[in-house]
Structure formats: C-alpha cells, structure tokens
Design a protein around this motif. Structure first.
Motif, PDB file in Angstrom:
ATOM      1  N   ALA A 185      28.436  35.127  40.094  1.00 38.95           N
ATOM      2  CA  ALA A 185      27.553  35.237  41.255  1.00 38.95           C
ATOM      3  C   ALA A 185      28.185  34.575  42.476  1.00 38.95           C
ATOM      4  CB  ALA A 185      26.198  34.612  40.954  1.00 38.95           C
ATOM      5  N   LYS A 186      28.795  33.432  42.269  1.00 41.70           N
ATOM      6  CA  LYS A 186      29.426  32.711  43.384  1.00 41.70           C
ATOM      7  C   LYS A 186      30.574  33.534  43.988  1.00 41.70           C
ATOM      8  CE  LYS A 186      31.179  28.227  44.681  1.00 41.70           C
ATOM      9  NZ  LYS A 186      31.379  26.843  44.337  1.00 41.70           N
ATOM     10  N   VAL A 187      31.353  34.168  43.122  1.00 40.59           N
ATOM     11  CA  VAL A 187      32.454  35.015  43.596  1.00 40.59           C
ATOM     12  C   VAL A 187      31.901  36.178  44.420  1.00 40.59           C
ATOM     13  CG1 VAL A 187      34.255  36.631  42.856  1.00 40.59           C
ATOM     14  CG2 VAL A 187      34.080  34.382  41.777  1.00 40.59           C
ATOM     15  N   MET A 188      30.894  36.860  43.878  1.00 39.22           N
ATOM     16  CA  MET A 188      30.309  38.009  44.596  1.00 39.22           C
ATOM     17  C   MET A 188      29.704  37.581  45.929  1.00 39.22           C
ATOM     18  SD  MET A 188      28.480  40.788  42.110  1.00 39.22           S
ATOM     19  CE  MET A 188      28.028  41.905  43.430  1.00 39.22           C
ATOM     20  N   GLU A 189      28.965  36.487  45.921  1.00 36.46           N
ATOM     21  CA  GLU A 189      28.333  36.012  47.156  1.00 36.46           C
ATOM     22  C   GLU A 189      29.379  35.707  48.222  1.00 36.46           C
ATOM     23  OE1 GLU A 189      25.990  32.717  45.748  1.00 36.46           O
ATOM     24  OE2 GLU A 189      24.632  34.060  44.657  1.00 36.46           O
ATOM     25  N   GLY A 190      30.464  35.073  47.821  1.00 41.11           N
ATOM     26  CA  GLY A 190      31.531  34.759  48.768  1.00 41.11           C
ATOM     27  C   GLY A 190      32.166  36.013  49.351  1.00 41.11           C
ATOM     28  N   LYS A 191      32.403  36.993  48.499  1.00 43.57           N
ATOM     29  CA  LYS A 191      33.008  38.245  48.953  1.00 43.57           C
ATOM     30  C   LYS A 191      32.065  39.017  49.874  1.00 43.57           C
ATOM     31  CE  LYS A 191      36.234  38.926  45.138  1.00 43.57           C
ATOM     32  NZ  LYS A 191      37.445  39.239  45.886  1.00 43.57           N
ATOM     33  N   GLN A 192      30.779  39.075  49.522  1.00 41.06           N
ATOM     34  CA  GLN A 192      29.789  39.755  50.363  1.00 41.06           C
ATOM     35  C   GLN A 192      29.752  39.124  51.745  1.00 41.06           C
ATOM     36  OE1 GLN A 192      26.771  40.601  46.669  1.00 41.06           O
ATOM     37  NE2 GLN A 192      26.296  38.952  48.036  1.00 41.06           N
ATOM     38  N   GLU A 193      29.650  37.812  51.762  1.00 39.07           N
ATOM     39  CA  GLU A 193      29.535  37.101  53.038  1.00 39.07           C
ATOM     40  C   GLU A 193      30.797  37.272  53.882  1.00 39.07           C
ATOM     41  OE1 GLU A 193      27.309  35.588  55.815  1.00 39.07           O
ATOM     42  OE2 GLU A 193      26.530  35.948  53.797  1.00 39.07           O
ATOM     43  N   ALA A 194      31.960  37.240  53.239  1.00 40.26           N
ATOM     44  CA  ALA A 194      33.224  37.408  53.972  1.00 40.26           C
ATOM     45  C   ALA A 194      33.290  38.782  54.641  1.00 40.26           C
ATOM     46  CB  ALA A 194      34.409  37.210  53.033  1.00 40.26           C
ATOM     47  N   VAL A 195      32.899  39.818  53.925  1.00 44.75           N
ATOM     48  CA  VAL A 195      32.923  41.167  54.482  1.00 44.75           C
ATOM     49  C   VAL A 195      31.967  41.287  55.658  1.00 44.75           C
ATOM     50  CG1 VAL A 195      32.196  43.564  53.999  1.00 44.75           C
ATOM     51  CG2 VAL A 195      33.731  42.379  52.415  1.00 44.75           C
ATOM     52  N   LEU A 196      30.749  40.811  55.487  1.00 45.70           N
ATOM     53  CA  LEU A 196      29.752  40.926  56.558  1.00 45.70           C
ATOM     54  C   LEU A 196      30.140  40.086  57.782  1.00 45.70           C
ATOM     55  CD1 LEU A 196      26.491  40.948  54.423  1.00 45.70           C
ATOM     56  CD2 LEU A 196      27.683  42.897  55.446  1.00 45.70           C
ATOM     57  N   THR A 197      30.689  38.911  57.544  1.00 43.40           N
ATOM     58  CA  THR A 197      31.134  38.058  58.650  1.00 43.40           C
ATOM     59  C   THR A 197      32.270  38.730  59.409  1.00 43.40           C
ATOM     60  OG1 THR A 197      30.440  36.051  57.509  1.00 43.40           O
ATOM     61  CG2 THR A 197      32.095  35.796  59.242  1.00 43.40           C
ATOM     62  N   GLU A 198      33.217  39.293  58.670  1.00 44.27           N
ATOM     63  CA  GLU A 198      34.351  39.958  59.312  1.00 44.27           C
ATOM     64  C   GLU A 198      33.884  41.143  60.160  1.00 44.27           C
ATOM     65  OE1 GLU A 198      38.670  41.856  58.132  1.00 44.27           O
ATOM     66  OE2 GLU A 198      37.708  40.442  56.761  1.00 44.27           O
ATOM     67  N   LEU A 199      32.824  41.805  59.736  1.00 44.93           N
ATOM     68  CA  LEU A 199      32.275  42.926  60.493  1.00 44.93           C
ATOM     69  C   LEU A 199      31.317  42.478  61.610  1.00 44.93           C
ATOM     70  CD1 LEU A 199      31.525  45.419  57.577  1.00 44.93           C
ATOM     71  CD2 LEU A 199      33.323  45.628  59.326  1.00 44.93           C
ATOM     72  N   GLY A 200      31.033  41.167  61.675  1.00 53.33           N
ATOM     73  CA  GLY A 200      30.123  40.652  62.684  1.00 53.33           C
ATOM     74  C   GLY A 200      28.664  40.980  62.395  1.00 53.33           C
ATOM     75  N   ILE A 201      28.352  41.223  61.124  1.00 48.88           N
ATOM     76  CA  ILE A 201      26.982  41.524  60.726  1.00 48.88           C
ATOM     77  C   ILE A 201      26.394  40.248  60.138  1.00 48.88           C
ATOM     78  CG2 ILE A 201      25.498  42.996  59.328  1.00 48.88           C
ATOM     79  CD1 ILE A 201      27.750  45.095  59.355  1.00 48.88           C
ATOM     80  N   THR A 202      25.803  39.477  61.021  1.00 49.51           N
ATOM     81  CA  THR A 202      25.336  38.143  60.633  1.00 49.51           C
ATOM     82  C   THR A 202      23.815  38.107  60.546  1.00 49.51           C
ATOM     83  OG1 THR A 202      25.349  37.464  62.952  1.00 49.51           O
ATOM     84  CG2 THR A 202      27.358  37.034  61.669  1.00 49.51           C
ATOM     85  N   ARG A 203      23.316  36.983  60.119  1.00 50.65           N
ATOM     86  CA  ARG A 203      21.860  36.790  59.970  1.00 50.65           C
ATOM     87  C   ARG A 203      21.225  36.405  61.302  1.00 50.65           C
ATOM     88  NH1 ARG A 203      20.192  35.263  54.351  1.00 50.65           N
ATOM     89  NH2 ARG A 203      22.035  35.504  53.084  1.00 50.65           N
ATOM     90  N   ASP A 204      21.412  37.218  62.306  1.00 46.47           N
ATOM     91  CA  ASP A 204      20.844  36.889  63.629  1.00 46.47           C
ATOM     92  C   ASP A 204      19.426  37.319  63.762  1.00 46.47           C
ATOM     93  OD1 ASP A 204      21.465  39.568  63.505  1.00 46.47           O
ATOM     94  OD2 ASP A 204      22.693  39.571  65.312  1.00 46.47           O
TER      95      ASP A 204
END
Length: 167
Positions: free
Chosen positions: A148-167
């Motif tokens: 779960a930790k690996v998946m969460e890190g990868k998900q967050e990295a992809v979304l951050t790189e795309l600028g899709i944040t929790r705004d």
C-alpha cells in the motif's frame, strides 16, 4: 495508447473524461517504464453497475469506487518483460497490434462523494482513481501495508508531477 471509454450513465464532469484518463494513464506508464502501445477500456458506471461487477468478480456484494481488471499476469509489479513471453500472443490485439492492457471501471457517484469527503475537486478524485487503477494494471496491489505504501507513493508522485493536487 488507446482508451476505449464507455460512459454507461452519461456522467458529466467539468473536465474531459477521456483526456484526463489518457493524461494520467500515460504518466503512469511513463513513470513505470512501459514502452508498449496499449489499449485500455474505461467504463463509467453507477453504484448498481459496479456492485454487480464487485459481486461477480470479487464476491463482495457492495459498490466500490473503482475496479481494475489487468490482462497481464506479472511476476513482479512493473516488470513488463513478461509481455515478451508466451503471454504476448494472448495479449496482442490482432487487429491493432496493441497490447490489451486491461480495464478500469469507475463509479461516478463515488467520484463525486469522495471529492466532497476529501475536500478536493472531482477532477482530482477521478485522476486519483485512474492512477490507482493503472498501477493495478501494472501489477501493483495494496493488500499488505508495504504494498500500500508503494502504491500510495507512486500515485502521489504521478499526480504531483501532473499538477493535479488536493486544491
């Protein structure tokens, strides 16, 4: 990459479903080093539709937010060398030559509810569910804490790189 989108419930969002799905899926494949030309099915459904699939395939008689149906059987998550094995014959679409990577099913209602619950946009929630599901299609899982930790890190990295944040 080709996305086949079936919007069973005629869901309307303030973003283009197919465009966002392709953007997120492409970034996941890029970050995972998958160079194959793939086909992915994306279905947008409702509680009843996803509940039926969840019951049929997971023996869980309740709706969920997203389901993933990978076509590739991985020995290790993200190890795409398995595609070059005997599996390739079964994975390759004879009409297009693309790898039939798998299917994603997203529950429209849960996108809206979870966006409200987590205090971010529906666009962000939808993108998160696509990233999450794409990682499943790449062989990742989250049944154990370490996974779960690996998946969460990868998900967050992809979304951050795309600028899709929790705004």
């Amino acid at each position: 990459m080709t996305f086949y989108v079936e919007n069973e419930v005629d869901a309307k969002f303030d973003f283009d479903i197919e465009e966002l799905a392709i953007t997120v899926a492409s970034k996941v494949l890029e970050s995972e080093g998958c160079d194959y030309d793939v086909e992915i099915g994306l279905t947008i459904t409702d509680d009843e539709g996803i509940k039926e699939l969840n019951s049929q395939f997971r023996e869980i008689d309740s709706p969920t937010d997203v389901l993933s149906f990978p076509n590739v059987s991985y020995e290790e998550p993200g190890d795409f060398s398995v595609i070059e094995s005997d599996q390739k014959v079964d994975l390759e679409n004879p009409d297009t030559g693309r790898i039939m990577f798998g299917d994603i099913v997203i529950n429209e209602k849960r996108v809206r509810e979870q966006a409200l619950e987590y205090g971010h946009s529906e666009r962000r929630e939808f993108a998160f569910l696509v990233a999450h599901s794409m990682l499943h299609l790449c062989g990742y899982d989250h049944m154990e804490a370490g996974e779960a930790k690996v998946m969460e890190g990868k998900q967050e990295a992809v979304l951050t790189e795309l600028g899709i944040t929790r705004d």
